[in-house]
Design a protein around this motif. Structure first.
Motif, PDB file in Angstrom:
ATOM      1  N   ILE A  90       0.925  -1.177   0.035  1.00 16.58           N
ATOM      2  CA  ILE A  90      -0.041  -0.321   0.293  1.00 16.58           C
ATOM      3  C   ILE A  90       0.962   1.628  -0.108  1.00 16.58           C
ATOM      4  CG2 ILE A  90      -2.129  -0.860   0.743  1.00 16.58           C
ATOM      5  CD1 ILE A  90      -1.256   0.523   3.284  1.00 16.58           C
ATOM      6  N   GLY A  91       0.514   2.257  -0.984  1.00 15.34           N
ATOM      7  CA  GLY A  91       1.280   3.114  -0.381  1.00 15.34           C
ATOM      8  C   GLY A  91       1.019   4.571  -1.381  1.00 15.34           C
ATOM      9  N   PRO A  92       0.713   5.354  -1.678  1.00 18.17           N
ATOM     10  CA  PRO A  92       0.809   6.852  -2.551  1.00 18.17           C
ATOM     11  C   PRO A  92       1.221   6.476  -4.249  1.00 18.17           C
ATOM     12  CG  PRO A  92       2.015   7.448  -1.297  1.00 18.17           C
ATOM     13  CD  PRO A  92       2.194   6.489  -0.021  1.00 18.17           C
ATOM     14  N   SER A  93       0.374   7.085  -4.827  1.00 18.01           N
ATOM     15  CA  SER A  93      -0.043   7.088  -6.348  1.00 18.01           C
ATOM     16  C   SER A  93       2.466   6.931  -6.406  1.00 18.01           C
ATOM     17  CB  SER A  93      -0.377   7.661  -7.095  1.00 18.01           C
ATOM     18  OG  SER A  93      -1.019   7.524  -6.662  1.00 18.01           O
ATOM     19  N   GLY A  94       2.498   6.812  -7.295  1.00 18.78           N
ATOM     20  CA  GLY A  94       4.057   6.802  -7.582  1.00 18.78           C
ATOM     21  C   GLY A  94       5.227   6.816  -6.273  1.00 18.78           C
ATOM     22  N   SER A  95       4.903   5.634  -5.535  1.00 18.40           N
ATOM     23  CA  SER A  95       5.435   5.139  -4.240  1.00 18.40           C
ATOM     24  C   SER A  95       6.638   4.310  -4.630  1.00 18.40           C
ATOM     25  CB  SER A  95       5.316   4.947  -2.531  1.00 18.40           C
ATOM     26  OG  SER A  95       3.344   4.399  -3.323  1.00 18.40           O
ATOM     27  N   GLY A  96       5.764   3.183  -5.551  1.00 18.21           N
ATOM     28  CA  GLY A  96       7.478   2.446  -6.261  1.00 18.21           C
ATOM     29  C   GLY A  96       6.204   0.829  -6.223  1.00 18.21           C
ATOM     30  N   LYS A  97       5.089   0.695  -5.717  1.00 19.14           N
ATOM     31  CA  LYS A  97       4.589  -0.823  -5.354  1.00 19.14           C
ATOM     32  C   LYS A  97       4.370  -1.078  -7.134  1.00 19.14           C
ATOM     33  CE  LYS A  97       1.253   1.667  -4.892  1.00 19.14           C
ATOM     34  NZ  LYS A  97      -0.133   2.500  -4.762  1.00 19.14           N
ATOM     35  N   THR A  98       3.932  -0.715  -7.594  1.00 18.19           N
ATOM     36  CA  THR A  98       3.567  -1.265  -9.240  1.00 18.19           C
ATOM     37  C   THR A  98       5.115  -1.686  -9.850  1.00 18.19           C
ATOM     38  OG1 THR A  98       1.372  -0.692  -9.606  1.00 18.19           O
ATOM     39  CG2 THR A  98       2.964  -1.356 -11.369  1.00 18.19           C
ATOM     40  N   THR A  99       5.742  -1.244  -9.502  1.00 18.66           N
ATOM     41  CA  THR A  99       7.086  -1.366 -10.089  1.00 18.66           C
ATOM     42  C   THR A  99       7.793  -2.445  -9.863  1.00 18.66           C
ATOM     43  OG1 THR A  99       7.507   1.359 -10.307  1.00 18.66           O
ATOM     44  CG2 THR A  99       9.583  -0.183 -10.682  1.00 18.66           C
ATOM     45  N   ILE A 100       7.494  -2.970  -8.106  1.00 18.29           N
ATOM     46  CA  ILE A 100       7.874  -3.982  -7.928  1.00 18.29           C
ATOM     47  C   ILE A 100       7.678  -4.811  -8.672  1.00 18.29           C
ATOM     48  CG2 ILE A 100       7.795  -5.165  -5.812  1.00 18.29           C
ATOM     49  CD1 ILE A 100       8.266  -2.943  -4.102  1.00 18.29           C
ATOM     50  N   LEU A 101       5.734  -4.747  -8.889  1.00 16.65           N
ATOM     51  CA  LEU A 101       5.114  -6.110  -9.708  1.00 16.65           C
ATOM     52  C   LEU A 101       5.997  -6.451 -10.959  1.00 16.65           C
ATOM     53  CD1 LEU A 101       1.749  -6.507  -8.521  1.00 16.65           C
ATOM     54  CD2 LEU A 101       3.616  -7.186  -7.664  1.00 16.65           C
ATOM     55  N   ARG A 102       6.194  -5.208 -11.332  1.00 11.78           N
ATOM     56  CA  ARG A 102       6.353  -5.154 -12.678  1.00 11.78           C
ATOM     57  C   ARG A 102       8.046  -5.768 -13.250  1.00 11.78           C
ATOM     58  NH1 ARG A 102       3.417  -2.587 -16.793  1.00 11.78           N
ATOM     59  NH2 ARG A 102       5.291  -1.302 -17.358  1.00 11.78           N
ATOM     60  N   LEU A 103       8.451  -5.375 -12.292  1.00 15.64           N
ATOM     61  CA  LEU A 103       9.997  -6.111 -12.164  1.00 15.64           C
ATOM     62  C   LEU A 103      10.532  -7.388 -12.032  1.00 15.64           C
ATOM     63  CD1 LEU A 103      11.966  -3.206  -9.838  1.00 15.64           C
ATOM     64  CD2 LEU A 103      12.514  -3.874 -12.152  1.00 15.64           C
ATOM     65  N   LEU A 104       9.220  -8.258 -11.433  1.00 11.49           N
ATOM     66  CA  LEU A 104       9.406  -9.513 -10.926  1.00 11.49           C
ATOM     67  C   LEU A 104       8.538 -10.267 -12.239  1.00 11.49           C
ATOM     68  CD1 LEU A 104       8.412  -9.363  -7.674  1.00 11.49           C
ATOM     69  CD2 LEU A 104       9.752 -11.079  -8.353  1.00 11.49           C
ATOM     70  N   MET A 105       7.766  -9.306 -12.533  1.00 13.13           N
ATOM     71  CA  MET A 105       7.248  -9.780 -14.408  1.00 13.13           C
ATOM     72  C   MET A 105       7.968  -9.724 -14.971  1.00 13.13           C
ATOM     73  SD  MET A 105       4.114 -12.152 -15.139  1.00 13.13           S
ATOM     74  CE  MET A 105       5.756 -12.294 -15.834  1.00 13.13           C
ATOM     75  N   THR A 106       9.267  -8.849 -15.462  1.00 14.75           N
ATOM     76  CA  THR A 106      10.311  -8.861 -16.288  1.00 14.75           C
ATOM     77  C   THR A 106       9.627  -7.301 -17.359  1.00 14.75           C
ATOM     78  OG1 THR A 106       9.880 -10.361 -18.075  1.00 14.75           O
ATOM     79  CG2 THR A 106      10.724 -11.010 -15.898  1.00 14.75           C
ATOM     80  N   LEU A 107       8.489  -6.718 -17.097  1.00 18.69           N
ATOM     81  CA  LEU A 107       8.021  -5.812 -18.016  1.00 18.69           C
ATOM     82  C   LEU A 107       9.454  -4.462 -17.552  1.00 18.69           C
ATOM     83  CD1 LEU A 107       4.416  -6.476 -16.700  1.00 18.69           C
ATOM     84  CD2 LEU A 107       5.441  -7.216 -19.202  1.00 18.69           C
ATOM     85  N   GLU A 108       9.600  -4.703 -16.211  1.00 17.25           N
ATOM     86  CA  GLU A 108      10.440  -3.298 -15.984  1.00 17.25           C
ATOM     87  C   GLU A 108      11.873  -4.688 -16.369  1.00 17.25           C
ATOM     88  OE1 GLU A 108      10.372  -0.584 -17.322  1.00 17.25           O
ATOM     89  OE2 GLU A 108       7.631   0.154 -16.969  1.00 17.25           O
TER      90      GLU A 108
END
Lengths: 261, 241
Positions: free
Chosen positions: A40-58
């Motif tokens: 959880i946390g505000p937008s732009g705090s990096g939460k989604t980026t963590i998932l995208r790194l794990l899915m190798t989208l980033e």
């Protein structure tokens, strides 16, 4: 390290930048096998980026991600860790599935095809078998009667439930849920969350959820991570984070979110 | 009127060549457009360079000069003589293929990135992803422009008499030269011929568009009249929802 104690997912000083914008700044994060974790946390705090790194989208700009005790963002060349190539990523992301905020169903395929194409083409599952499994999964999400429909004929909630079935068809060990109810009309949210609760109850899949549904986070999580500006501000069991938050940042965030609900 | 009826068989012979050049030229242009256009969307620099060189070269040269070049010049440097009709197909196909490649490239790039991400999450290879997910969605977007290009190609076949082929235009011109009828009549027949071919091409492309949109679960106008008029807004817009 003992194999039993080793976390399933390990972020080791992970850095992710988009241009000059540092989204993750040396993040350390461990998730154990079978654990249900909410970010959880505000937008732009990096939460989604963590998932995208794990899915190798980033891909990481620094640090290393480990999955199952093996390097994931990197691979060994000799005894050097180098950024993983496509072949290595294909071999290692097999165990990970993802459900997206905007569903991202394939509009050129029926519901059945959406659910079977992954297993058939990526895992080599025979068509018959994949199709039977699709029926089972669609029954689980309550959409068996929509198996021959096109995604455009479904409501957002139905599309998202198909997307969950599609991700589960790959038999993932890790399921990434990226704000899966944020794009839904309020009355459709409950149906999707019920399906996710069902998965949490009936399987031992490791789940990472980015969500603004605090009630859901409280119900299913083993641990909650509060993110702020690319760092973990606070983490702990849901009772503590929601009942007795220590950090001011967590308190103000929860106050703002819960007031809104 | 007698002239028109009596001369129709000759016109038809010329028209057959026009049709043949259109069909084979379009086939060549289509294959080139799909292959080169797809190369242009790849991350590999060499692939993109090949696509760029082809597109810029063949889009940038006049089709007429290319036709002369294949029809005449090639023999001078290589000693190898292309059959004239083949030279015409090559010149037209290469030229229109360059425009088509840009259409394919931009249509593929217009498919939402989220679709690619979903296919990565299902661990699909580049080839499977392109074939099963991206291309079928880009296809619906390419078709309207492909319709324009194939008509452009059909009309461009009118230049082939300049390397000695007898197409619809050349037949009309021969009638004029032999003064068997007035120039108004001889060219009017040819004009009507080109117009009719264009209508046939439009209808064929619209049928493909309908099929493509139906596969994407989009509403289609299934009336017969709908084949002759442009689709209404909202039925052909590209990209996934």
């Amino acid at each position: 390290m003992e194999p039993g104690n080793e976390p399933l997912i390990k972020f080791d000083k992970v850095v992710k930048k988009f241009g000059d914008n540092v989204v993750l700044d040396g993040l350390d994060l461990d998730v154990n096998a079978g654990e249900r974790v909410t970010l959880i946390g505000p937008s732009g705090s990096g939460k989604t980026t963590i998932l995208r790194l794990l899915m190798t989208l980033e891909h990481v700009n620094g640090g290393t991600i480990w999955v199952g005790g093996k390097p994931f963002s990197h691979m060994y060349r000799g005894d050097q860790l180098v950024p993983a190539n496509e072949k290595y990523l294909r071999e290692h992301r097999k165990t990970i599935g993802m459900v997206f905020q905007q569903f991202n169903l394939f509009p050129n395929m029926t519901v059945r095809k959406n659910v079977t194409e992954g297993p058939v083409h990526s895992l080599g599952v025979p068509k018959e078998e994949a199709s039977e499994r699709a029926v089972e999964l669609l029954e689980m999400v309550g959409l068996a009667d929509k198996i021959d429909a096109h995604p455009t004929q479904l409501s957002g909630g139905q599309q998202q439930r198909v997307a969950i079935a599609r991700a589960l068809a790959m038999r993932p060990e890790i399921l990434l849920l990226d704000e899966v109810t944020s794009a839904l009309d309020p009355e459709l949210v409950a149906g999707v969350l019920d399906v996710l609760r069902e998965i949490a109850r009936g399987t031992d899949i490791t789940m990472l959820c980015v969500t603004h549904e605090m009630g859901f986070a409280r119900d299913v999580s083993d641990r909650v991570f509060m993110f702020d500006a690319g760092r973990i501000a606070e983490s702990g069991p849901p009772e503590q984070i929601f009942g007795d938050p220590r950090e001011d940042r967590t308190k103000s965030f929860l106050k703002a979110v819960l007031e809104h609900e | 009127m007698d002239f028109v009826i009596n001369s129709l068989p000759l016109y038809w012979e010329g028209a057959l060549l026009t049709i043949r050049l259109t069909v084979f030229g379009a086939a060549l242009a289509f294959v080139l457009a799909v292959v080169v256009g797809t190369l242009g969307t790849m991350r590999n620099k060499a692939a993109r360079a090949v696509a760029m060189v082809y597109t810029e070269v063949f889009r940038g040269v006049a089709a007429l000069v290319l036709l002369f070049w294949f029809g005449n010049s090639l023999q001078e440097i290589t000693g190898f003589r292309l059959e004239t009709e083949f030279a015409a197909i090559l010149a037209l196909g290469l030229n229109v293929g360059a425009y088509g490649a840009e259409v394919v490239r931009s249509s593929i790039n217009a498919v939402p990135r989220a679709q690619t991400e979903a296919s990565i999450a299902l661990n699909m290879t580049w080839w499977r992803r392109t074939r099963l997910v991206v291309f079928p969605q880009a296809w619906a977007q390419m078709l309207p422009t492909f319709g324009n290009l194939v008509i452009e190609l059909m009309k461009a076949t009118a230049i082939v008499s300049l390397i000695g082929l007898t197409d619809l235009t050349k037949v009309a011109d021969d009638f004029r030269a032999s003064a068997v009828a007035d120039t108004f009549t001889v060219y009017s027949v040819a004009l009507v011929g080109y117009f009719l071919f264009a209508q046939v091409l439009i209808v064929l492309v619209r049928l493909l568009e309908r099929r493509a949109n139906r596969k994407l679960g989009r509403p289609t106008d299934d009336s017969l009249l709908g084949l002759l008029r442009p689709p209404s807004i909202g039925t052909t817009t590209g990209g996934a929802r």
